[in-house]
Design a protein around this motif. Structure first.
Motif, PDB file in Angstrom:
ATOM      1  N   LEU A   1       0.826  -1.203   0.000  1.00 40.94           N
ATOM      2  CA  LEU A   1       0.000   0.000   0.000  1.00 40.94           C
ATOM      3  C   LEU A   1       0.862   1.255   0.000  1.00 40.94           C
ATOM      4  CD1 LEU A   1      -2.651   1.557   0.205  1.00 40.94           C
ATOM      5  CD2 LEU A   1      -2.617   1.166   2.676  1.00 40.94           C
ATOM      6  N   LEU A   2       1.920   1.271   0.810  1.00 35.97           N
ATOM      7  CA  LEU A   2       2.797   2.436   0.859  1.00 35.97           C
ATOM      8  C   LEU A   2       3.495   2.652  -0.488  1.00 35.97           C
ATOM      9  CD1 LEU A   2       4.388   1.994   4.403  1.00 35.97           C
ATOM     10  CD2 LEU A   2       2.568   3.565   3.725  1.00 35.97           C
ATOM     11  N   ILE A   3       3.893   1.551  -1.138  1.00 39.74           N
ATOM     12  CA  ILE A   3       4.507   1.671  -2.464  1.00 39.74           C
ATOM     13  C   ILE A   3       3.500   2.231  -3.466  1.00 39.74           C
ATOM     14  CG2 ILE A   3       5.444   0.347  -4.398  1.00 39.74           C
ATOM     15  CD1 ILE A   3       6.675  -1.555  -2.312  1.00 39.74           C
ATOM     16  N   ALA A   4       2.270   1.728  -3.411  1.00 44.66           N
ATOM     17  CA  ALA A   4       1.230   2.216  -4.326  1.00 44.66           C
ATOM     18  C   ALA A   4       0.957   3.698  -4.095  1.00 44.66           C
ATOM     19  CB  ALA A   4      -0.049   1.398  -4.142  1.00 44.66           C
ATOM     20  N   ILE A   5       0.913   4.113  -2.827  1.00 43.08           N
ATOM     21  CA  ILE A   5       0.684   5.528  -2.514  1.00 43.08           C
ATOM     22  C   ILE A   5       1.843   6.379  -3.027  1.00 43.08           C
ATOM     23  CG2 ILE A   5       0.475   7.200  -0.640  1.00 43.08           C
ATOM     24  CD1 ILE A   5      -0.963   5.036   0.978  1.00 43.08           C
ATOM     25  N   ALA A   6       3.081   5.892  -2.819  1.00 46.28           N
ATOM     26  CA  ALA A   6       4.251   6.650  -3.281  1.00 46.28           C
ATOM     27  C   ALA A   6       4.239   6.809  -4.801  1.00 46.28           C
ATOM     28  CB  ALA A   6       5.532   5.952  -2.820  1.00 46.28           C
TER      29      ALA A   6
ATOM     30  N   TRP B   1       3.831  10.345  -6.722  1.00 45.69           N
ATOM     31  CA  TRP B   1       4.828  10.805  -7.687  1.00 45.69           C
ATOM     32  C   TRP B   1       4.172  11.137  -9.027  1.00 45.69           C
ATOM     33  CZ3 TRP B   1       6.219   8.542 -12.380  1.00 45.69           C
ATOM     34  CH2 TRP B   1       7.288   9.169 -13.032  1.00 45.69           C
ATOM     35  N   ILE B   2       3.282  10.274  -9.478  1.00 47.56           N
ATOM     36  CA  ILE B   2       2.597  10.531 -10.750  1.00 47.56           C
ATOM     37  C   ILE B   2       1.768  11.801 -10.663  1.00 47.56           C
ATOM     38  CG2 ILE B   2       0.802   9.662 -12.309  1.00 47.56           C
ATOM     39  CD1 ILE B   2       1.811   6.851 -11.749  1.00 47.56           C
TER      40      ILE B   2
ATOM     41  N   LYS C   1       5.340  15.720 -14.270  1.00 48.57           N
ATOM     42  CA  LYS C   1       4.902  16.153 -15.591  1.00 48.57           C
ATOM     43  C   LYS C   1       4.058  15.076 -16.263  1.00 48.57           C
ATOM     44  CE  LYS C   1       6.718  17.857 -20.004  1.00 48.57           C
ATOM     45  NZ  LYS C   1       7.958  18.159 -20.778  1.00 48.57           N
ATOM     46  N   PHE C   2       4.432  13.825 -16.028  1.00 50.16           N
ATOM     47  CA  PHE C   2       3.657  12.704 -16.555  1.00 50.16           C
ATOM     48  C   PHE C   2       2.231  12.742 -16.021  1.00 50.16           C
ATOM     49  CE2 PHE C   2       2.553   8.118 -15.641  1.00 50.16           C
ATOM     50  CZ  PHE C   2       2.113   7.822 -16.922  1.00 50.16           C
ATOM     51  N   GLY C   3       2.076  13.018 -14.723  1.00 51.69           N
ATOM     52  CA  GLY C   3       0.752  13.105 -14.120  1.00 51.69           C
ATOM     53  C   GLY C   3      -0.055  14.269 -14.653  1.00 51.69           C
ATOM     54  N   LEU C   4       0.612  15.394 -14.899  1.00 53.21           N
ATOM     55  CA  LEU C   4      -0.096  16.537 -15.481  1.00 53.21           C
ATOM     56  C   LEU C   4      -0.637  16.190 -16.859  1.00 53.21           C
ATOM     57  CD1 LEU C   4       2.261  19.496 -14.474  1.00 53.21           C
ATOM     58  CD2 LEU C   4       0.036  18.920 -13.497  1.00 53.21           C
TER      59      LEU C   4
END
Length: 351
Positions: free
Chosen positions: A168-173, A177-178, A182-185
């Motif tokens: 879960l912590l990895i998924a949240i991280a 980050w996304i 810029k990728f998330g934008l």
């Protein structure tokens, strides 16, 4: 404000770490494991569906592939029960990458409602393959996983809890980050207006495919942990369309496209589902609760709990600031008695 958020997150993390010590009851820790699993799955699902607006209802296929991948690896390599199967969980996620890339390349060629239909069709194709590829999956007979016989009853759930918490912590991280990259934008631009995003230079095809693969990998790793925890898997229970409904509803309930919304939705819905399963068996009552909650969310909070609460809070703050501004203007407009007295004295002297 950021300090309070950081302190609050650290407190929540500390509580999550010591949770099995505070509540060692196996029933409670079992519910916690399933809750963390679905929170990780909903967070992964949100990366494609929340950030791009492409609602996928076939991710249960990746969940099942991850589960069967771990089971087959344990059988082929004679992996004993214990901590070793946990090391194969990332491998199950890697195995899903080419499958999700192929599925994504096909499904993401269309948009919106057609995309939803294609993902559903892909799920049922994979489910039928699990039934019919008996030489690999054993069909309806199912597959067993190694049992950690050295773990006692009081300790059995503890390793699963911490491995699931780590996922879960990895998924949240990854999601954080996304969301802040810029990728998330670019993904958010696709959600708002894909044609305009394409015109602005966003590589829409590769961005959507990358988000689809990342979400599939997270869901597949959750499936692998789930398979090891339940010890035996079957096509009917592993490739379950209710998993897709659960992931979507959790994200919608908490807030689609937000970082913490899917987690909040999972923390509300999964304990309720486990409660019904424990006290009422496999009666399907939780599906009624799912349907009722979905209607409530769509009618009263179409954007989810977190966006709705955040908007209400901003409205309250704006109203308070407006009232303070109006009060300040009113005070400024009041006549100054001392100034009036000075004016009267001056006028008296002049007279």
């Amino acid at each position: 404000m950021r300090i309070f958020k950081t302190v609050g997150l650290l407190v929540l993390l500390a509580l999550a770490i010591v949770f099995p010590m505070l509540f060692p009851n196996p029933t409670v820790t079992t519910i916690a494991i399933f809750t963390l699993l679905f929170a990780a799955m909903a967070t992964g699902w949100n990366i494609i569906s929340g950030y791009t607006g492409y609602v996928a209802l076939g991710h249960a296929a990746f969940f099942g592939i991850g589960a069967y991948a771990l089971a087959l690896m344990c059988q082929a390599w004679n992996v004993p029960g214990g901590y070793l199967p946990f090391l194969l969980v990332p491998v199950a996620g890697i195995i899903v990458i080419p499958v999700s890339a192929l599925f994504g390349w096909i499904a993401l060629r269309v948009r919106r409602h057609t995309f939803i239909v294609i993902t559903i069709a892909m799920f049922f194709i994979v489910q039928l393959l699990a039934y019919n590829l008996r030489s690999i999956t054993q069909g309806s007979t199912g597959l067993g996983l190694p049992i950690p016989i050295d773990w006692g009853g009081d300790f059995y759930n503890t390793p699963f809890y911490y491995v699931t918490l780590a996922l879960l912590l990895i998924a949240i991280a990854i999601s954080w980050w996304i969301r802040n990259s810029k990728f998330g934008l670019g993904l958010l631009a696709i959600r708002d207006d894909e044609d305009r995003a394409m015109g602005l230079g966003v590589r829409t095809v590769s961005s959507k495919l990358a988000a689809f693969i990342i979400s599939a990998v997270i869901v597949a790793m959750a499936g692998a942990i789930w398979a090891y925890f339940v010890e035996s898997i079957y096509p009917a229970t592993t490739f379950d369309p209710n998993f897709d409904v659960a992931m979507a509803l959790m994200a919608f309930l908490g807030g689609l496209g937000t970082l913490s919304g899917p987690i909040l939705g999972a923390f509300i819905l999964e304990p309720a589902q486990q409660y019904f399963a424990i006290y009422y068996g496999q009666s399907g009552y939780y599906l009624i609760v799912y349907g009722a909650l979905f209607l409530v969310v769509i009618i009263l909070m179409p954007r989810g709990i977190i966006p709705t609460v955040r908007d209400r809070w901003h409205q309250i703050q704006a109203t308070r600031n407006q009232r303070r501004g109006e009060l300040g203007l009113a005070i400024t407009a009041l006549p100054d008695k001392n100034a009036s007295a000075d004016v009267e004295k001056k006028e008296g002297i002049n007279l």
